[in-house]
Design a protein around this motif. Sequence first.
Motif, PDB file in Angstrom:
ATOM      1  N   VAL A  47      64.032  52.851  39.891  1.00 21.80           N
ATOM      2  CA  VAL A  47      64.763  52.179  38.812  1.00 21.80           C
ATOM      3  C   VAL A  47      63.868  51.144  38.131  1.00 21.80           C
ATOM      4  CG1 VAL A  47      66.755  50.738  38.254  1.00 21.80           C
ATOM      5  CG2 VAL A  47      66.977  52.563  39.954  1.00 21.80           C
ATOM      6  N   PHE A  48      63.102  50.426  38.931  1.00 25.64           N
ATOM      7  CA  PHE A  48      62.162  49.438  38.397  1.00 25.64           C
ATOM      8  C   PHE A  48      61.100  50.104  37.528  1.00 25.64           C
ATOM      9  CE2 PHE A  48      57.953  47.452  39.634  1.00 25.64           C
ATOM     10  CZ  PHE A  48      57.932  46.558  38.571  1.00 25.64           C
ATOM     11  N   LEU A  49      60.550  51.230  37.972  1.00 19.51           N
ATOM     12  CA  LEU A  49      59.521  51.923  37.195  1.00 19.51           C
ATOM     13  C   LEU A  49      60.068  52.420  35.863  1.00 19.51           C
ATOM     14  CD1 LEU A  49      57.679  54.011  39.951  1.00 19.51           C
ATOM     15  CD2 LEU A  49      57.023  51.804  38.961  1.00 19.51           C
ATOM     16  N   HIS A  56      58.718  47.343  28.939  1.00 18.70           N
ATOM     17  CA  HIS A  56      57.546  46.472  29.030  1.00 18.70           C
ATOM     18  C   HIS A  56      56.244  47.128  28.611  1.00 18.70           C
ATOM     19  CE1 HIS A  56      59.626  43.120  31.079  1.00 18.70           C
ATOM     20  NE2 HIS A  56      60.338  44.067  31.668  1.00 18.70           N
ATOM     21  N   LEU A  57      56.189  48.432  28.584  1.00 17.07           N
ATOM     22  CA  LEU A  57      54.963  49.127  28.196  1.00 17.07           C
ATOM     23  C   LEU A  57      55.053  49.584  26.746  1.00 17.07           C
ATOM     24  CD1 LEU A  57      54.408  51.155  31.469  1.00 17.07           C
ATOM     25  CD2 LEU A  57      52.793  49.506  30.508  1.00 17.07           C
ATOM     26  N   ILE A  58      54.075  49.193  25.945  1.00 19.41           N
ATOM     27  CA  ILE A  58      54.029  49.540  24.527  1.00 19.41           C
ATOM     28  C   ILE A  58      53.084  50.721  24.331  1.00 19.41           C
ATOM     29  CG2 ILE A  58      53.564  48.707  22.195  1.00 19.41           C
ATOM     30  CD1 ILE A  58      55.903  47.330  23.616  1.00 19.41           C
ATOM     31  N   GLN A  59      53.552  51.711  23.596  1.00 21.25           N
ATOM     32  CA  GLN A  59      52.775  52.926  23.400  1.00 21.25           C
ATOM     33  C   GLN A  59      51.538  52.676  22.526  1.00 21.25           C
ATOM     34  OE1 GLN A  59      55.033  56.318  22.108  1.00 21.25           O
ATOM     35  NE2 GLN A  59      56.838  55.762  23.313  1.00 21.25           N
ATOM     36  N   PRO A  60      50.535  53.560  22.622  1.00 23.25           N
ATOM     37  CA  PRO A  60      49.348  53.463  21.751  1.00 23.25           C
ATOM     38  C   PRO A  60      49.749  53.471  20.284  1.00 23.25           C
ATOM     39  CG  PRO A  60      48.980  55.046  23.515  1.00 23.25           C
ATOM     40  CD  PRO A  60      50.424  54.672  23.592  1.00 23.25           C
ATOM     41  N   SER A  61      49.035  52.707  19.488  1.00 30.08           N
ATOM     42  CA  SER A  61      49.361  52.602  18.063  1.00 30.08           C
ATOM     43  C   SER A  61      48.894  53.842  17.301  1.00 30.08           C
ATOM     44  CB  SER A  61      48.698  51.362  17.466  1.00 30.08           C
ATOM     45  OG  SER A  61      48.885  51.328  16.071  1.00 30.08           O
ATOM     46  N   PRO A  62      49.737  54.358  16.393  1.00 28.93           N
ATOM     47  CA  PRO A  62      49.326  55.489  15.554  1.00 28.93           C
ATOM     48  C   PRO A  62      48.615  55.035  14.284  1.00 28.93           C
ATOM     49  CG  PRO A  62      51.643  55.017  15.181  1.00 28.93           C
ATOM     50  CD  PRO A  62      51.177  54.024  16.217  1.00 28.93           C
ATOM     51  N   LEU A  63      48.550  53.710  14.075  1.00 34.67           N
ATOM     52  CA  LEU A  63      47.976  53.166  12.842  1.00 34.67           C
ATOM     53  C   LEU A  63      46.462  53.051  12.938  1.00 34.67           C
ATOM     54  CD1 LEU A  63      50.584  50.314  12.194  1.00 34.67           C
ATOM     55  CD2 LEU A  63      50.530  52.604  11.179  1.00 34.67           C
ATOM     56  N   PHE A 224      53.391  42.136  37.201  1.00 32.16           N
ATOM     57  CA  PHE A 224      53.702  43.442  37.768  1.00 32.16           C
ATOM     58  C   PHE A 224      52.521  43.919  38.608  1.00 32.16           C
ATOM     59  CE2 PHE A 224      56.125  43.749  33.639  1.00 32.16           C
ATOM     60  CZ  PHE A 224      57.381  43.641  34.211  1.00 32.16           C
ATOM     61  N   PRO A 225      52.790  44.595  39.734  1.00 29.47           N
ATOM     62  CA  PRO A 225      51.682  45.182  40.495  1.00 29.47           C
ATOM     63  C   PRO A 225      50.953  46.235  39.665  1.00 29.47           C
ATOM     64  CG  PRO A 225      53.687  45.094  41.831  1.00 29.47           C
ATOM     65  CD  PRO A 225      54.085  44.762  40.421  1.00 29.47           C
ATOM     66  N   LEU A 226      49.652  46.313  39.843  1.00 32.24           N
ATOM     67  CA  LEU A 226      48.867  47.330  39.157  1.00 32.24           C
ATOM     68  C   LEU A 226      49.396  48.714  39.485  1.00 32.24           C
ATOM     69  CD1 LEU A 226      46.429  48.363  37.549  1.00 32.24           C
ATOM     70  CD2 LEU A 226      45.035  48.073  39.616  1.00 32.24           C
ATOM     71  N   LEU A 230      50.684  51.750  36.821  1.00 30.15           N
ATOM     72  CA  LEU A 230      50.084  53.079  36.833  1.00 30.15           C
ATOM     73  C   LEU A 230      51.122  54.157  37.121  1.00 30.15           C
ATOM     74  CD1 LEU A 230      46.743  52.293  38.709  1.00 30.15           C
ATOM     75  CD2 LEU A 230      47.070  52.639  36.254  1.00 30.15           C
ATOM     76  N   LEU A 231      52.004  53.899  38.077  1.00 27.64           N
ATOM     77  CA  LEU A 231      53.040  54.878  38.390  1.00 27.64           C
ATOM     78  C   LEU A 231      54.010  55.060  37.230  1.00 27.64           C
ATOM     79  CD1 LEU A 231      53.828  53.973  42.115  1.00 27.64           C
ATOM     80  CD2 LEU A 231      52.576  55.965  41.258  1.00 27.64           C
ATOM     81  N   ALA A 232      54.314  53.967  36.524  1.00 30.41           N
ATOM     82  CA  ALA A 232      55.197  54.067  35.365  1.00 30.41           C
ATOM     83  C   ALA A 232      54.590  54.945  34.282  1.00 30.41           C
ATOM     84  CB  ALA A 232      55.504  52.673  34.814  1.00 30.41           C
TER      85      ALA A 232
END
Length: 407
Positions: A47-49, A56-63, A224-226, A230-232
């Motif tokens: 659930v946390f992942l 909390h994780l932002i995707q790579p920018s397409p710009l 957050f743990p590394l 990575l698992l997320a």
Amino acid sequence: MWRRAALFILLATLFFFLAGRLDPLEDPHKSHLLSRLRGPLRYDDPVFLALLRRSHLIQPSPLPYALLRDQTDYQAKVYNSHMYMDFAYAKLQKLLLEVFSGEGPGFFVEAGAVDGEFLSNTLFLERDFGWTGLLVEADGDMYRNLLQRHRKAWSCHCCLSPHPYPYREVLIKYSGRGDSQPGTSMYARGHGVLQSHEPVSPLQLSGNMIDGKALPLYESVQCFPLASLLLALNATYIHFISLDVEGAEMDILLSLPWDQFTVDVWLVEYFPPKIHSHKSHGNSFSLQNEGQTDNYENESTNAVNRADRLPGQSNPITTNAQTPTNSKDSDDGPISSSRIYSQTPATTPHHQTSSEARKKEDSSFVEFFTLKGYDQYPMDTADMMHNYLFVRRGSQIHRKLKRYEMI
């Protein structure tokens, strides 16, 4: 009458049966929820992942990229001067180019990404070789600038947790004063440190607060743990990790479940926490079979109680970096990272003993990676901003470097 009694007994039995099934201690799902409430959360809690990836994780920018190195105005020129005036950074970039030259696109992690451009160890991999990865930055101001660079990698405004669970922490970040040299502010912002690890941060151990040109600022940040990050991202094979987190590196390394991930190359900035003292205070880690650690005392634990052991400004710690004499490092330009750590050469027996302690601590740090299956890339660590480069034995990069007798 007996029918009513039998019905009553049946209903009572059914009630207690259902009550038992609804008891959180008996229901595995509800028991798991209660364990989350008690904390701390496991690094791999599903659930946390899911929350981590969603919120909390932002995707790579397409710009298209919006980098200052592509601009020519005065502000950009001052900003970009670190690329040719910071000799340690220039040498490190040349070394990384040699290591990764000819490698196909891979996945990187850069912790301590600042604004995604200044002193970046991964931008050339992404821009010139088609890599992607994860950028981690705890300083909220710098992270907003990072998003404006339009990097082609995932990013997270957080700190890497020195524990195997998420938690909140106070970040001490530094801002250049109005009378600072041009460029000083960016170097200062690159040295933000978790409050729990401030006593063992490079700036504290070197006894130099960026020549007095920085003011402390404070920000509450999520850590957050590394492994969780990575698992997320479902990333278990990482080609390159750059770890520069001002004193928390060893705790992060120790909290990583190494058996779940494969990392080809590590670049780690490391300042031995005991270089300030010739006596052992039990703050070191000893290494046992198969890379396991034993008797390691977390440097963030009891930091307040150990404050009296830390060096004072009147007794600075010597590093191998020499005070720059190049005129380009004057008040007319940005200070270099080597200048940040520069100190007056020591001549007392205490400092000689400290130098011996540093060598011993360095060898223990190198041995940690050796037991994990890595070889150290030969380089002058002090000349490279106290960075260490480790390459996994058996990896494609290791075979290439071995073939050319570079490792």
